[in-house]
Design an enzyme around this catalytic site. Structure first.
Site: not given
Ligand code: NAP
Length: 247
Positions: A14-15, A155, A157, A159
């Site tokens: 959506s974005r 974050y 970890a 990724k």
């Protein structure tokens, strides 16, 4: 067009980066399921834009970290188009905290939305790809999964786990299905707009290209990986990142 006749699902479309990828896949002829969580107007705008340009798209609401939602979403797409050829696992969130002060709920939410979601959606889409002996799976990881960053341990970890997942799954589903990851650097989206100014200044100082990237500088990588041009890539991590990480 490079993706004529292909059916694609982009989560979190959506974005931001997901939207850019959905639009770029559609421009190359793919029919695109535009997944969203809480922004129906934005998702409908993406779908209407694709249809106005002569393409085909469908907005599908689902919290991709919720198993029942994922099943409902996949069934909705299969009812409409019968199969999914390209899966882009893009949906994600970003929060910030020093690890020593991080609430358990923040850690758990990060793992749920940024990692569990990829497992749930991939598992739902894979049987069809395996049966047809073809498919492309793309994870939108992050350069922080390779490099790490302060206040983003959770974050980074999640990724890094997506990158591990990419490499393991690429071996598991070879030779018919290709699995790759995109690990962008800082890209100007709502996500980055929400980061603290101090963090952005620190990041800018590290970037060889001395600027944050644009969504249009990431989306072509997904088109490439989904198309015949990317047929010899699997288990790879491609990095539109301004030079921040040079593996
Ligand atoms: P964004 O602008 O904040 O957009 C996030 C998207 O994810 C929205 O479409 C949102 O949907 C969706 N989403 C969030 N939670 C969801 C859930 N539980 N279920 C389904 N959809 C959900 O973020 P972005 O910057 O485009 O980031 C997209 C991906 O790229 C993320 O995985 C992010 O970690 C990664 N990434 C971003 C950057 C960057 O600098 N921007 C860099 C590297 C990697 P609704 O609006 O409908 O809720």
């Amino acid at each position: 067009m490079r993706l004529d006749g292909k059916i694609a699902l982009v989560t979190g479309a959506s974005r931001g980066i997901g939207r850019g990828i959905a639009e770029a896949l559609a421009q190359e002829g793919a029919k695109v399921a535009v997944n969203y969580f809480g922004s129906p107007e934005a998702a409908n705008e993406v779908v209407e834009g694709i249809i106005a340009s002569g393409g085909d798209a469908l907005a599908v609401q689902a919290d991709v970290s919720d198993e029942q939602d994922v099943t409902r979403m996949i069934n909705q797409i299969l009812d409409r188009w019968g199969r999914i050829d390209v899966l882009v696992n893009n949906a994600g969130i970003l929060t910030q905290s020093h690890l020593a002060e991080m609430p358990t709920t923040m850690w758990d939410e990060m793992m749920r939305v940024n990692l569990r979601s990829a497992f749930l959606v991939t598992r739902a889409v894979l049987p069809g790809m395996l049966a047809r002996k073809q498919g492309r799976i793309i994870y939108v990881a992050s350069q922080l999964g390779l490099k790490g960053a302060p206040d983003l341990v959770h974050y980074s970890a999640a990724k890094a786990a997506l990158i591990g997942m990419t490499r393991a799954l690429a071996r598991e589903v070879a030779p018919h299905i290709q699995v790759n990851a995109i690990a962008p650097g800082p890209i100007e989206t709502d996500m980055v707009a929400g980061i603290t100014d101090d963090w952005k200044a620190m990041k800018m100082a590290e970037l060889p290209l001395a600027r944050f990237g644009q969504v249009r500088e990431v989306a072509p990588t997904a088109v490439f990986l989904a198309s015949d041009d990317g047929a010899y890539y699997t288990g790879q991590v491609l990095g539109p990142n301004g030079g921040d990480v040079m593996p």
